[in-house]
Design an enzyme around this catalytic site. Structure first.
Site, PDB file in Angstrom:
ATOM      1  N   ASP A 162       0.758  -1.296  -0.086  1.00 22.07           N
ATOM      2  CA  ASP A 162       0.009   0.057   0.012  1.00 22.07           C
ATOM      3  C   ASP A 162       0.943   1.141   0.039  1.00 22.07           C
ATOM      4  O   ASP A 162       0.455   2.331  -0.643  1.00 22.07           O
ATOM      5  CB  ASP A 162      -0.778   0.057   1.150  1.00 22.07           C
ATOM      6  CG  ASP A 162      -1.487  -1.212   1.466  1.00 22.07           C
ATOM      7  OD1 ASP A 162      -2.388  -1.787   0.494  1.00 22.07           O
ATOM      8  OD2 ASP A 162      -1.414  -1.925   2.376  1.00 22.07           O
ATOM      9  N   HIS A 183      -4.613  -3.380   5.923  1.00 25.15           N
ATOM     10  CA  HIS A 183      -4.548  -3.583   4.692  1.00 25.15           C
ATOM     11  C   HIS A 183      -5.928  -4.223   3.990  1.00 25.15           C
ATOM     12  O   HIS A 183      -6.128  -5.394   3.957  1.00 25.15           O
ATOM     13  CB  HIS A 183      -3.327  -4.920   4.496  1.00 25.15           C
ATOM     14  CG  HIS A 183      -3.514  -5.151   3.014  1.00 25.15           C
ATOM     15  ND1 HIS A 183      -2.845  -4.011   2.022  1.00 25.15           N
ATOM     16  CD2 HIS A 183      -3.498  -6.273   2.353  1.00 25.15           C
ATOM     17  CE1 HIS A 183      -2.754  -5.179   0.810  1.00 25.15           C
ATOM     18  NE2 HIS A 183      -3.289  -6.003   1.096  1.00 25.15           N
TER      19      HIS A 183
HETATM   20  N1  NAI Z   1      -0.566  -8.375   2.155  1.00 24.97           N
HETATM   21  C1  NAI Z   1      -0.551  -8.020   1.050  1.00 24.97           C
HETATM   22  O1  NAI Z   1      -0.269  -6.875   0.837  1.00 24.97           O
HETATM   23  C2  NAI Z   1      -0.991  -9.028  -0.051  1.00 24.97           C
HETATM   24  C3  NAI Z   1      -1.444 -10.329   0.544  1.00 24.97           C
HETATM   25  N2  NAI Z   1      -1.925 -11.071  -0.504  1.00 24.97           N
HETATM   26  C4  NAI Z   1      -2.055 -12.786  -0.033  1.00 24.97           C
HETATM   27  O2  NAI Z   1      -1.070 -13.477  -0.021  1.00 24.97           O
HETATM   28  C5  NAI Z   1      -1.766 -14.816   0.107  1.00 24.97           C
HETATM   29  C6  NAI Z   1      -1.022 -15.748  -1.193  1.00 24.97           C
HETATM   30  O3  NAI Z   1      -1.264 -15.262  -2.272  1.00 24.97           O
HETATM   31  P1  NAI Z   1      -0.866 -16.091  -3.684  1.00 24.97           P
HETATM   32  O4  NAI Z   1       0.555 -16.532  -3.682  1.00 24.97           O
HETATM   33  O5  NAI Z   1      -1.301 -15.345  -4.822  1.00 24.97           O
HETATM   34  O6  NAI Z   1      -1.798 -17.346  -3.614  1.00 24.97           O
HETATM   35  P2  NAI Z   1      -1.822 -18.759  -4.295  1.00 24.97           P
HETATM   36  O7  NAI Z   1      -2.925 -19.463  -4.214  1.00 24.97           O
HETATM   37  O8  NAI Z   1      -1.116 -18.684  -5.473  1.00 24.97           O
HETATM   38  O9  NAI Z   1      -0.508 -19.354  -3.502  1.00 24.97           O
HETATM   39  C7  NAI Z   1      -0.857 -19.959  -1.937  1.00 24.97           C
HETATM   40  C8  NAI Z   1      -0.114 -20.955  -1.737  1.00 24.97           C
HETATM   41  O10 NAI Z   1      -0.289 -21.221  -0.463  1.00 24.97           O
HETATM   42  C9  NAI Z   1      -0.224 -22.554  -0.026  1.00 24.97           C
HETATM   43  N3  NAI Z   1      -0.971 -22.723   1.379  1.00 24.97           N
HETATM   44  C10 NAI Z   1      -2.132 -22.640   1.709  1.00 24.97           C
HETATM   45  N4  NAI Z   1      -2.250 -22.918   2.945  1.00 24.97           N
HETATM   46  C11 NAI Z   1      -0.969 -23.115   3.443  1.00 24.97           C
HETATM   47  C12 NAI Z   1      -0.782 -23.803   4.678  1.00 24.97           C
HETATM   48  N5  NAI Z   1      -1.264 -23.802   5.625  1.00 24.97           N
HETATM   49  N6  NAI Z   1       0.756 -23.784   4.748  1.00 24.97           N
HETATM   50  C13 NAI Z   1       1.665 -23.483   3.679  1.00 24.97           C
HETATM   51  N7  NAI Z   1       0.951 -23.107   2.426  1.00 24.97           N
HETATM   52  C14 NAI Z   1      -0.266 -22.961   2.309  1.00 24.97           C
HETATM   53  C15 NAI Z   1      -1.122 -23.205  -1.242  1.00 24.97           C
HETATM   54  O11 NAI Z   1      -0.818 -24.640  -1.485  1.00 24.97           O
HETATM   55  C16 NAI Z   1      -0.663 -22.420  -2.268  1.00 24.97           C
HETATM   56  O12 NAI Z   1       0.500 -22.788  -3.123  1.00 24.97           O
HETATM   57  C17 NAI Z   1      -3.312 -14.645  -0.302  1.00 24.97           C
HETATM   58  O13 NAI Z   1      -3.761 -14.706   1.007  1.00 24.97           O
HETATM   59  C18 NAI Z   1      -3.168 -13.486  -0.852  1.00 24.97           C
HETATM   60  O14 NAI Z   1      -4.624 -12.507  -0.804  1.00 24.97           O
HETATM   61  C19 NAI Z   1      -1.540 -11.022  -1.773  1.00 24.97           C
HETATM   62  C20 NAI Z   1      -1.128  -9.650  -2.243  1.00 24.97           C
HETATM   63  C21 NAI Z   1      -0.795  -8.559  -1.191  1.00 24.97           C
HETATM   64  O1  OAA Z   2      -6.399  -7.262  -3.134  1.00 27.34           O
HETATM   65  C1  OAA Z   2      -5.902  -8.607  -2.909  1.00 27.34           C
HETATM   66  O2  OAA Z   2      -6.531  -9.534  -2.538  1.00 27.34           O
HETATM   67  C2  OAA Z   2      -4.405  -8.765  -2.895  1.00 27.34           C
HETATM   68  C3  OAA Z   2      -3.851  -7.870  -1.993  1.00 27.34           C
HETATM   69  O3  OAA Z   2      -3.853  -8.166  -0.765  1.00 27.34           O
HETATM   70  C4  OAA Z   2      -3.217  -6.805  -2.787  1.00 27.34           C
HETATM   71  O4  OAA Z   2      -3.208  -6.831  -3.996  1.00 27.34           O
HETATM   72  O5  OAA Z   2      -3.260  -5.716  -2.141  1.00 27.34           O
END
Ligand code: NAI
Ligand code: OAA
Length: 329
Positions: free
Chosen positions: A162, A190
């Site tokens: 952000d 967030h």
């Molecule tokens: N804080 C932020 O600014 C942001 C947060 N996110 C969040 O990050 C997270 C991951 O996003 P992506 O990589 O795109 O998702 P993705 O679905 O591509 O990958 C997530 C991975 O985590 C694994 N996983 C699920 N539960 C697990 C556990 N208990 N232990 C270990 N691995 C586990 C899954 O098998 C999958 O491979 C989501 O919750 C998303 O919303 C995404 C973008 C920004």
């Molecule tokens: O928006 C979402 O779900 C993923 C995220 O947290 C971001 O891009 O800020």
């Protein structure tokens, strides 16, 4: 003398963000170009996920990173988190179109009780934890509460994406380079309620607020653009942000470990009661970092508009916390 390797755990290592993150950690972008690292990678105990993780590890091997001193795959947080210095808790379900991040609470909260307990049991007592998985602030709160033997200050949530989004919008609006912008911050959760605040920001010593001088742009364009950027990316890509999220995670941990040299950044951290944010709430604050510790910028004037915005994002966090009361005892 060469530095001893640092152990870094990454959860969700075979996911989208993992694929943009691991290579950069192994390349020294996060902990420094003189800091060897050992990667301890966690995925769910599922054949497909573990196989995908093996594939990513084959690619990491094929990069022959000079700083990579070891790498292991895990399906149990108790082994993945053993002796780790840094934990990047990414693994969680991402949202799809039409969802808000708090809609993920039910699906993801459980993960962070289990992982908080495992950190409590086996990680270094100085472990630096960054929660990326959404809803990041509340998940960080759950992990922190599940790890009573670790200092609460070790648990942080990612608001750096952000912060970086806000930097980029201000650079575009003012026509000045991103690197020239100082003293920007993002308060709160967030989520779209976050409050990106450029009232104190400067460019070459000049007030950004005076340069922009447009309260309507702030309220009607800047805040919604930054707040809803994650949703806009899902809408455009069909998937949530990944490379920019990985980049922000690298920035967050880099600055926490290596310091900001007096410059402000934003971290989601447990409140110490500053700015009337209840103690322990994981909240985005303006901070500086030095010697591996963050410090909240104190004494900033909070005007009426800002107090309103801060209260909205705080109330949302308090509601989320209420929803997970049963998980944190
Ligand atoms: N804080 C932020 O600014 C942001 C947060 N996110 C969040 O990050 C997270 C991951 O996003 P992506 O990589 O795109 O998702 P993705 O679905 O591509 O990958 C997530 C991975 O985590 C694994 N996983 C699920 N539960 C697990 C556990 N208990 N232990 C270990 N691995 C586990 C899954 O098998 C999958 O491979 C989501 O919750 C998303 O919303 C995404 C973008 C920004
Ligand atoms: O928006 C979402 O779900 C993923 C995220 O947290 C971001 O891009 O800020």
């Amino acid at each position: 003398m060469a530095k001893a390797p640092m152990r870094v755990a990454v959860t969700g290592a075979a996911g989208q963000i993992g694929y943009s993150l691991l290579f950069r950690i192994a390349n020294g972008d996060m902990l420094g170009k003189d800091q060897p690292v050992i990667l301890q990678l966690l995925e769910i105990p599922d054949e497909k996920a573990q196989k995908a993780l093996k594939g990513v590890m084959m690619e990491i091997d094929d990069c022959a990173f000079p700083l990579l001193a070891g790498m292991s795959a895990h399906s149990d947080p108790m082994t993945a988190f053993k002796d780790i210095d840094v934990a990047l808790l990414v693994g969680a379900r991402p949202r799809g179109p039409g969802m808000e991040r708090k809609d993920l609470l039910e699906a993801n909260a459980q993960i962070f009780t289990v992982q908080g307990k495992a950190l409590d049991a086996v990680a270094s007592r100085n472990v630096k934890v960054l929660v990326v998985g959404n809803p990041a602030n509340t998940n960080a709160y759950i992990a922190m509460k599940s790890a009573p033997n670790l200092p609460a200050k070790n648990f942080t949530a990612m608001l750096r994406l952000d912060h970086n989004r806000a930097l980029s919008q201000i650079a575009a609006k003012t026509g000045k380079p991103v690197a020239s912008i100082e003293k920007l911050c993002v308060w709160g959760n967030h989520s779209p309620t976050m409050y990106a605040d450029y009232r104190f920001a400067t460019i070459d010593g000049q007030s950004v607020k005076d340069m922009i001088n447009d309260a309507a742009w702030n309220k009607d364009t800047f805040l919604p653009t930054v707040g809803k950027r994650g949703g806009a990316i899902i809408e455009a890509r069909g998937l949530s942000s990944a490379a920019s999220a990985a980049n922000a995670a690298i920035d967050h941990v880099h600055d926490w470990v290596l310091g900001t040299n007096g410059k402000w950044t934003t971290m989601g951290i447990p409140s110490d009661g500053s700015y009337d944010i209840p103690e322990g709430t994981i909240f985005g604050f303006p901070v500086t970092t030095e010697n591996g510790e963050y410090k909240i910028i104190s004494g900033l004037a909070i005007d009426e508009f800002s107090r309103e915005r801060i209260n909205v994002t705080l109330n949302e966090l308090l509601e989320e916390r209420e929803g997970v009361k049963h998980l944190v005892g």
